[in-house]
Design a protein around this motif. Structure first.
Motif, short mmCIF file in Angstrom:
data_model
loop_
_atom_site.label_atom_id
_atom_site.label_comp_id
_atom_site.label_asym_id
_atom_site.label_seq_id
_atom_site.Cartn_x
_atom_site.Cartn_y
_atom_site.Cartn_z
N ILE A 196 -7.15 19.39 -6.77
CA ILE A 196 -6.75 19.24 -5.60
C ILE A 196 -7.07 17.78 -5.35
CG2 ILE A 196 -7.19 19.53 -3.04
CD1 ILE A 196 -8.11 22.45 -3.74
N LEU A 197 -5.56 17.07 -5.04
CA LEU A 197 -5.71 15.64 -4.67
C LEU A 197 -5.25 15.49 -3.08
CD1 LEU A 197 -6.16 12.86 -5.68
CD2 LEU A 197 -3.72 12.67 -6.23
N LEU A 198 -6.27 15.06 -2.49
CA LEU A 198 -6.11 14.80 -0.97
C LEU A 198 -5.72 13.45 -0.78
CD1 LEU A 198 -6.29 15.46 2.20
CD2 LEU A 198 -8.93 15.03 1.95
N VAL A 199 -4.47 13.00 -0.16
CA VAL A 199 -4.14 11.56 0.05
C VAL A 199 -3.80 11.47 1.73
CG1 VAL A 199 -2.54 9.85 -0.10
CG2 VAL A 199 -3.17 11.86 -2.11
N ILE A 200 -4.80 10.55 2.33
CA ILE A 200 -4.59 10.53 3.73
C ILE A 200 -4.40 8.84 3.92
CG2 ILE A 200 -5.72 10.54 6.01
CD1 ILE A 200 -7.59 12.67 4.97
N ASP A 201 -3.32 8.63 4.45
CA ASP A 201 -2.94 7.27 4.82
C ASP A 201 -3.22 6.80 6.27
OD1 ASP A 201 -2.16 4.53 4.46
OD2 ASP A 201 -0.16 4.97 4.50
N GLU A 202 -4.23 5.76 6.57
CA GLU A 202 -4.56 5.46 7.84
C GLU A 202 -5.53 6.48 8.36
OE1 GLU A 202 -4.02 2.54 8.52
OE2 GLU A 202 -2.19 2.12 7.41
N PHE A 203 -6.45 6.88 7.47
CA PHE A 203 -7.56 7.76 7.78
C PHE A 203 -8.38 7.51 8.96
CE2 PHE A 203 -9.61 4.91 4.85
CZ PHE A 203 -10.96 4.69 5.45
N GLN A 204 -8.62 6.18 9.17
CA GLN A 204 -9.34 5.85 10.32
C GLN A 204 -8.77 6.43 11.78
OE1 GLN A 204 -7.18 3.85 9.04
NE2 GLN A 204 -6.13 2.76 10.64
N LEU B 228 -0.92 16.03 1.61
CA LEU B 228 -0.82 14.56 2.02
C LEU B 228 -0.43 14.40 3.38
CD1 LEU B 228 2.30 14.42 -0.62
CD2 LEU B 228 0.12 13.79 -0.89
N VAL B 229 -1.22 13.49 3.98
CA VAL B 229 -1.33 13.21 5.37
C VAL B 229 -1.20 11.80 5.71
CG1 VAL B 229 -2.92 13.53 7.26
CG2 VAL B 229 -3.07 15.37 5.58
N ASP B 230 -0.33 11.42 6.59
CA ASP B 230 0.12 10.30 6.91
C ASP B 230 -0.19 10.19 8.57
OD1 ASP B 230 0.81 7.73 7.25
OD2 ASP B 230 2.97 7.98 6.75
N PHE B 231 -0.95 9.27 9.14
CA PHE B 231 -1.16 9.12 10.37
C PHE B 231 -0.45 7.95 10.96
CE2 PHE B 231 -5.40 11.22 9.56
CZ PHE B 231 -5.19 12.23 10.50
N LYS B 232 0.21 7.25 10.20
CA LYS B 232 1.03 6.06 10.77
C LYS B 232 2.24 6.62 11.68
CE LYS B 232 2.62 3.82 7.17
NZ LYS B 232 2.07 4.37 6.12
N LYS C 144 0.81 -1.16 -0.01
CA LYS C 144 0.09 0.01 0.14
C LYS C 144 0.90 1.19 -0.14
CE LYS C 144 -2.38 0.87 3.78
NZ LYS C 144 -1.53 1.89 4.36
N SER C 145 1.95 1.20 0.81
CA SER C 145 2.80 2.61 0.69
C SER C 145 3.48 2.75 -0.40
CB SER C 145 3.76 2.29 2.08
OG SER C 145 3.15 2.30 3.32
N THR C 146 3.91 1.56 -1.07
CA THR C 146 4.45 1.83 -2.56
C THR C 146 3.64 2.24 -3.53
OG1 THR C 146 5.96 -0.17 -2.16
CG2 THR C 146 5.50 0.71 -4.47
N LEU C 147 2.30 1.87 -3.45
CA LEU C 147 1.29 2.34 -4.12
C LEU C 147 1.10 4.01 -4.18
CD1 LEU C 147 -1.18 2.14 -6.24
CD2 LEU C 147 -2.49 1.39 -4.27
N LEU C 148 0.88 4.37 -2.73
CA LEU C 148 0.85 5.73 -2.62
C LEU C 148 1.93 6.52 -3.04
CD1 LEU C 148 -0.90 5.55 0.90
CD2 LEU C 148 -1.85 6.15 -0.98
N HIS C 149 3.38 6.14 -3.04
CA HIS C 149 4.25 6.72 -3.37
C HIS C 149 4.31 6.89 -4.87
CE1 HIS C 149 6.67 7.45 0.38
NE2 HIS C 149 6.47 6.39 0.65
N VAL C 150 3.94 5.59 -5.77
CA VAL C 150 3.91 5.73 -7.09
C VAL C 150 2.77 6.79 -7.41
CG1 VAL C 150 2.97 4.34 -8.92
CG2 VAL C 150 4.63 3.32 -7.11
N LEU C 151 1.67 6.65 -6.86
CA LEU C 151 0.60 7.70 -7.17
C LEU C 151 1.16 9.14 -7.07
CD1 LEU C 151 -3.16 7.10 -5.78
CD2 LEU C 151 -1.77 9.78 -5.82
N VAL C 152 1.68 9.58 -6.09
CA VAL C 152 2.05 10.76 -5.69
C VAL C 152 3.30 11.19 -6.78
CG1 VAL C 152 3.25 12.50 -4.18
CG2 VAL C 152 1.27 10.89 -3.37
N THR C 153 4.41 10.43 -6.78
CA THR C 153 5.48 10.71 -7.70
C THR C 153 4.93 10.72 -9.15
OG1 THR C 153 6.79 9.37 -5.91
CG2 THR C 153 7.79 9.86 -8.21
N ASN C 154 4.26 9.69 -9.57
CA ASN C 154 3.90 10.00 -10.93
C ASN C 154 2.96 10.87 -11.48
OD1 ASN C 154 4.55 8.49 -13.38
ND2 ASN C 154 2.89 7.18 -13.42
N ALA C 155 2.11 11.43 -10.33
CA ALA C 155 1.11 12.60 -10.76
C ALA C 155 2.20 13.64 -10.60
CB ALA C 155 0.19 12.68 -9.62
#
Length: 583
Positions: free
Chosen positions: A179-187, A106-110, A82-93
């Motif tokens: 605007i692209l909002l990315v939140i990891d571990e949003f719960q 970009l918000v990461d709660f981990k 999952k983390s790799t997927l998010l990095h690919v998404l952000v970097t490629n965008a």
């Protein structure tokens, strides 16, 4: 034939080879643009980000902005990719789209630093980056995006357009990026059943419902969608795009749908299912996420920043929140650049939200005294040091003894002398030992009487700092049951009470730290506590917190957090206190 001694090594080697054989690695070059294609795309109609390979030749792309495909849910257990997927998404965008086409929050709660590289590499598209984020900061990001929705709505109404493509079709209008909002571990936003969780739920719901028209898209990632702390089902229903990685059978049904358990069959890291029909089985598209290692990612981000050019500038500063990073007063620009023109101000630390430093003014009104309570000496000393530096900048140097510090730190303590050394660096500051506490209070009390008698309400502001109130026995409240009028000056405890009650109205304020509520009650009568309308609480029990600020919130503070209470405005704010210089 293999002997007994060799068998374990052979089994280990075969196991490692089996793992390697099951690993499928698609290089990042399969989805990234050629050098000549950098920042070549426009997302006026649709945001398209390649993520991996579907089948032998096809690319799997994340497509946002058309129809109901506006937001995405991503779920995958630890180690699923999952983390790799998010990095690919952000970097490629960031490779395909220029900053005027796309902005990133970009918000990461981990408990990690997954997104820190986007701040340290100064990604031009980034507006806010948070790692090890507090819930309050996550909420403030949602509030910032909600403000953007309102602002864009007003612009669209004024121009008579319905959506972002309509706005983009007009000529001579300022750039308006998606605007692209990315939140990891949003719960993590919902781990407490409190007002913050309710506000976050409402804001997220509004963003996913209204974002379509205004070019705002949310990508929510989590290890699991189950449990009590989850996004509202009505909000999840608005997020048509689902990306499932390796996960449990229950999570597979939660993310893809009650009749779609395909994700439970995924067997290797990076293997995923893309579904853009809200989980309908017919829309399942298996694919392999490309591999993007840390070194390759950082090199790519450096190229993006280089492509932006040396003269790239942001309309607004990049907001960076790093939850575990020390908060250094040396970096507090608002404090260091302050002047007496602002009036008496005290800066205490940095917020856990998108806004300026946490502080308070010392107004000439009843209750304008500051009380710090907590058993952690170093954070308390850091807060008193911040108070000294703030007053050094905002009180005129011409005022004689503008700050009087009575330091109760024991001589054997490692912190002994730190505050005195700091005060000595600034003119107009006097330092007293703990034995001189009664005399210092008497001197301020005498000046209080003079100012009141002579109508000197506008005399220069002075501040008495009592560091370690628990050590000043002479100031402890003594019950007086006599009915006869006493001769001579009041006792030190009575002088202290009068100073707290009447001093702020004529510019005489008290700032004090006490190590516990128990010792505070020994020193100050319950009725006198109301003369401290400004309070800072460090971590303490729920009962003590409720006694001081009518809320148990201080019980949930970590060791590097504090709580500011301002009774006048009913403000209760968690913040990160400044540390002592050099600590």
């Amino acid at each position: 034939e293999i002997c007994d001694d060799q068998a374990p090594r052979v089994i280990q080697a075969v196991g490692a080879a089996a793992i390697d054989a099951s690993r499928v690695e698609v290089p990042f070059t399969a989805v990234q643009p050629e050098a000549s294609q950098l920042w070549s795309r426009s997302c006026s109609e649709e945001l398209v980000i390649p993520l991996g390979r579907s089948g032998a030749k096809n690319l799997q792309e994340l497509r946002l902005g058309r129809g109901t495909n506006q937001h995405a849910l991503i779920a995958g257990r630890t180690g699923s990719g999952k983390s790799t997927l998010l990095h690919v998404l952000v970097t490629n965008a960031a490779l395909w789209y220029p900053p005027e086409e796309l902005s990133l929050y970009l918000v990461d709660f981990k408990k990690g630093v997954e997104f820190k590289t986007y701040a340290s590499r100064d990604l031009p598209h980034a507006k806010a980056v948070a790692v090890e984020s507090d819930r309050e900061f996550g909420l403030s990001v949602l509030e910032r995006i909600d403000e953007e929705l309102v602002e864009r709505g007003e612009i669209f109404r004024r121009l008579g357009v319905q959506n972002l493509p309509g706005y983009r079709s007009l000529s001579d209008q300022p750039a308006m990026p998606r605007i692209l909002l990315v939140i990891d571990e949003f719960q993590e936003l919902f781990v407490e059943d409190d007002k913050l969780a309710q506000d976050a739920s409402l804001l997220l719901d509004r963003i996913v419902r209204q974002g379509r028209a205004f070019g705002v898209h949310a990508i929510m990632g989590s290890q699991t969608l189950g449990g009590a702390y989850a996004l509202a089902r009505s909000t999840m229903g608005q997020m048509q795009i689902r990306v499932a990685l390796q996960c449990s059978e229950s999570d597979s049904y939660l993310i893809l749908g009650e009749e779609n358990g395909a994700a439970r069959l995924l067997g290797r890291p990076g293997e995923a299912i893309y579904n853009d029909a809200g989980g309908d089985v017919a829309a399942n598209s298996p694919f392999q996420i490309v591999w993007l290692g840390d070194e390759e990612r950082d090199t790519t981000l450096a190229k993006i920043r280089q492509h932006a050019g040396p003269h790239f500038s942001r309309a607004e500063p990049l907001v960076v929140f790093e939850g575990s990073a020390p908060v250094r007063i040396e970096d507090a620009g608002s404090l260091l650049n302050a002047t007496p023109d602002l009036g008496p101000q005290i800066w205490l630390g940095e917020p856990v939200a998108i806004r300026g430093p946490v502080g308070l003014p010392l107004k000439r009104q009843g209750g304008a005294n500051l009380l710090l309570v907590g058993q952690q000496p170093e954070p308390a000393t850091g807060l008193i040091a911040a108070t000294i530096e703030s007053l050094a900048h905002t009180l005129p140097q011409s005022t004689s003894d503008r700050v009087v510090l009575v330091d109760g730190t024991p001589v054997e303590d490692a912190l002994a002398g730190r505050l005195a050394s700091l005060a000595d660096e600034h003119p107009g500051m006097a330092v007293k030992s703990w034995r001189e506490a009664d005399d210092a209070v008497a001197a301020f009390h005498s000046e209080l009487k003079d100012r009141l008698a002579n109508g000197q309400e506008d005399a220069p502001t002075r501040v008495l700092i009592l560091h370690g109130l628990q050590r000043f026995r002479g100031l402890r409240t003594v019950e007086d049951f006599s009915f006869s009028a006493s001769e001579g000056p009041p006792a030190p405890d009575k002088q202290f009470e009068e100073l707290l009650r009447d001093g702020p109205t004529v510019g005489l304020h008290v700032v004090t730290w006490c190590d516990s509520v128990t010792n505070l009650n020994r020193t100050i009568a319950r009725g006198t506590l109301r003369d401290f309308e400004l309070k800072v609480l460090l971590q303490m029990s729920a009962a003590d917190s409720s006694l001081l600020v009518d809320s148990p919130a201080a019980a949930q503070l970590g060791g590097d957090r504090a709580l500011l209470s301002i009774e006048e405005t009913n403000q209760l704010e968690k913040f990160r206190p400044y540390r002592l210089r050099g600590s």
